[in-house]
Design a protein around this motif. Structure first.
Motif, PDB file in Angstrom:
ATOM      1  N   ARG A  35       0.849  -1.196   0.000  1.00 45.09           N
ATOM      2  CA  ARG A  35       0.000   0.000   0.000  1.00 45.09           C
ATOM      3  C   ARG A  35       0.880   1.239   0.000  1.00 45.09           C
ATOM      4  NH1 ARG A  35      -5.620   1.914   2.442  1.00 45.09           N
ATOM      5  NH2 ARG A  35      -5.126   4.128   2.522  1.00 45.09           N
ATOM      6  N   VAL A  36       0.615   2.135  -0.948  1.00 50.40           N
ATOM      7  CA  VAL A  36       1.356   3.391  -1.052  1.00 50.40           C
ATOM      8  C   VAL A  36       0.446   4.530  -0.600  1.00 50.40           C
ATOM      9  CG1 VAL A  36       2.562   4.980  -2.591  1.00 50.40           C
ATOM     10  CG2 VAL A  36       2.745   2.507  -2.958  1.00 50.40           C
ATOM     11  N   ASP A  37       0.924   5.306   0.355  1.00 54.01           N
ATOM     12  CA  ASP A  37       0.143   6.413   0.903  1.00 54.01           C
ATOM     13  C   ASP A  37       0.940   7.701   0.894  1.00 54.01           C
ATOM     14  OD1 ASP A  37      -2.575   5.789   1.967  1.00 54.01           O
ATOM     15  OD2 ASP A  37      -1.496   4.215   3.027  1.00 54.01           O
ATOM     16  N   GLN A  38       0.214   8.799   0.964  1.00 51.79           N
ATOM     17  CA  GLN A  38       0.827  10.100   1.175  1.00 51.79           C
ATOM     18  C   GLN A  38       1.510  10.103   2.546  1.00 51.79           C
ATOM     19  OE1 GLN A  38       1.394  12.872  -0.494  1.00 51.79           O
ATOM     20  NE2 GLN A  38       2.197  13.937   1.286  1.00 51.79           N
ATOM     21  N   ILE A  39       2.667  10.738   2.626  1.00 50.53           N
ATOM     22  CA  ILE A  39       3.334  10.897   3.914  1.00 50.53           C
ATOM     23  C   ILE A  39       2.362  11.555   4.892  1.00 50.53           C
ATOM     24  CG2 ILE A  39       5.155  12.173   5.134  1.00 50.53           C
ATOM     25  CD1 ILE A  39       6.908  11.813   2.649  1.00 50.53           C
ATOM     26  N   VAL A  69       4.207   1.810   2.195  1.00 53.53           N
ATOM     27  CA  VAL A  69       5.229   2.738   1.702  1.00 53.53           C
ATOM     28  C   VAL A  69       4.643   4.143   1.776  1.00 53.53           C
ATOM     29  CG1 VAL A  69       6.559   3.479  -0.306  1.00 53.53           C
ATOM     30  CG2 VAL A  69       6.287   1.036   0.179  1.00 53.53           C
ATOM     31  N   ALA A  70       5.376   5.065   2.346  1.00 51.13           N
ATOM     32  CA  ALA A  70       4.915   6.444   2.482  1.00 51.13           C
ATOM     33  C   ALA A  70       5.741   7.346   1.568  1.00 51.13           C
ATOM     34  CB  ALA A  70       5.027   6.909   3.926  1.00 51.13           C
ATOM     35  N   LEU A  71       5.060   7.987   0.599  1.00 46.38           N
ATOM     36  CA  LEU A  71       5.720   8.877  -0.353  1.00 46.38           C
ATOM     37  C   LEU A  71       5.023  10.239  -0.344  1.00 46.38           C
ATOM     38  CD1 LEU A  71       5.949   6.478  -3.450  1.00 46.38           C
ATOM     39  CD2 LEU A  71       7.712   6.892  -1.716  1.00 46.38           C
ATOM     40  N   ASP A  72       5.750  11.266  -0.767  1.00 44.51           N
ATOM     41  CA  ASP A  72       5.126  12.566  -0.959  1.00 44.51           C
ATOM     42  C   ASP A  72       4.466  12.558  -2.336  1.00 44.51           C
ATOM     43  OD1 ASP A  72       4.276  15.131  -1.105  1.00 44.51           O
ATOM     44  OD2 ASP A  72       6.282  16.039  -1.196  1.00 44.51           O
TER      45      ASP A  72
END
Length: 414
Positions: A35-39, A69-72
């Motif tokens: 799962r990819v989320d906004q920071i 995974v936390a990405l901007d």
């Protein structure tokens, strides 16, 4: 948890209910779901209900057994990392709009076997949520007491976001169908599933649409009665409410025998000329008179006695419970192999966790796994999936493009 999909990895960029449910069901069958989320958390990261520490119990349960995974995702660099991650993995589940940075064209560039599954609102691109497609489906104006005035009666919304969960389940099936096609042909696929189409399509598949068109109008409200058969809520002498459903001759015989109502039923058959044992139609048409007979018998006995008699006869019934009662019920939860021991939840709150709803008797179901902390697997995934070195990842973290686990405490959104 089973390992049937242990060779499948999926990138999920999701929020709310329908889209995360796709990944949840796949993860429960052994898929690696990233799962990819906004920071700081996406739109659903703090959904009710929250613990005193601010952890969302809804998010925690919809994201069990996944990696995080936390990405901007507001930055071009963070978005490109998400695209590269989806492309490298080969399977994407998202509810972001098609015209977003995660369009199928973007993630499939250079990857003709890419599979993307997109949960949409309406088929024409309009936004929708469970609550709004339910309003359009007609069901809220079909429920409620039968004596409500047709012209002025309000809608009755359902508490369960059923269309979201049905959509999530259907999307998991559609995703597996696309994976199966690729295994045979090598072809990728773009799959779009509109929430609104799931709702109105279910109305059609259930036969309700054909019914409305055939009758040329709406079905009347029936309160808690079952449409087209015999069934309703009844109350025992000690005030317990329970539901009885009769859709087969066997269920009818069991109810009549358990309640000892053969004589008044026979008298009603003589009076009406209708035979009830084998006819759903007759039972439905004469439901009010039959309801009175059933309630008359039920009201003379305590529920424990009724439950024993109905069970012994093989009737189909169940007592009404509050959701808190259901959550603490030994039969539904405590002794049910569906539930495993509480994993180490990010919230720190221990409670029963559901395994896969499917039961494979030949395989042992593993214990439920916890949801991740936000960003818990950022470094691991970027290293393994994109081949980034520790120095590259460290630079991304220093510049705020990537974030690591929020285990030490919730952070305010940037």
């Amino acid at each position: 948890m089973y390992d049937l999909l242990s060779d499948l990895s999926i990138v999920e960029v999701s929020s709310f209910v329908a889209s995360p449910t796709v990944g949840l069901y796949c993860a429960q069958m052994g898929a690696e779901v990233i799962r990819v989320d906004q920071i700081g958390g996406g739109l659903d990261y703090d959904r009710y209900m929250q613990t005193a520490e601010g952890r969302s119990l809804a998010w925690e349960n919809l994201n069990r057994a996944k990696k995080s995974v936390a990405l901007d995702l507001r930055s071009a660099e963070g978005r490109e990392l998400a695209v590269e991650l989806a492309r490298a993995t080969g399977q994407l589940v998202t509810n972001l709009p098609e015209k977003s940075f995660l369009s199928h064209a973007a993630v499939s560039e250079g990857r003709p076997d890419m599979i993307s599954l997109r949960v949409m609102g309406w088929h024409d691109g309009r936004q929708a949520m469970d609550f709004t497609v339910n309003a359009a489906s007609g069901y809220p104006l079909m429920t409620g007491p039968e004596d409500w005035d047709v012209a002025t009666a309000p809608p009755v919304n359902q508490v369960l976001p059923a269309w979201d969960f049905i959509t999530g389940a259907y999307c998991a099936f559609a995703l597996m169908a696309a994976v199966h096609l690729r295994s045979r042909t090598g072809e990728g696929a773009e799959v779009r599933v509109p929430l609104g189409d799931v709702a109105i399509g279910t109305v059609a598949n259930s036969g309700a649409m054909a019914e409305m068109l055939y009758r040329g109008g709406d079905r009347p409200r029936l309160g808690n009665a079952i449409w087209g058969a015999l069934g309703r809520d009844f109350t025992s002498r000690d005030g317990k409410r329970f539901m009885v459903a009769v859709l087969t001759p066997k269920q009818w015989t069991a109810m009549v025998d358990a309640l000892g109502i053969a004589q008044p039923v026979a008298a009603l058959e003589t009076k009406t000329g209708a035979e009830f044992a084998k006819s759903d139609h007759n039972r439905f048409v004469h439901r009010d008179a039959l309801f009175a007979i059933v309630q008359g018998a039920a009201g003379q006995r305590d529920y424990a006695d009724l439950a024993q008699a109905l069970t012994r006869a093989g009737a189909t019934f169940e007592r009404y419970r509050t959701m808190h009662e259901a959550s603490t019920d030994p039969e539904l939860v405590g002794d049910n192999p569906l539930f495993g021991p509480s994993p180490a939840n990010p919230s720190g709150f221990a409670y029963p966790a559901a395994r896969s709803f499917a039961n494979l008797p030949a395989r042992e179901a593993a214990d439920p796994r916890p949801a991740p902390y936000l960003g818990q697997h950022s470094e691991e995934v970027l290293s393994q999936r994109l081949g980034l070195g520790s120095g590259q990842i460290g630079d991304l973290i220093d510049r705020g493009v990537v974030d690591t686990s929020d285990q030490t405490g919730l952070r305010k959104r940037p």
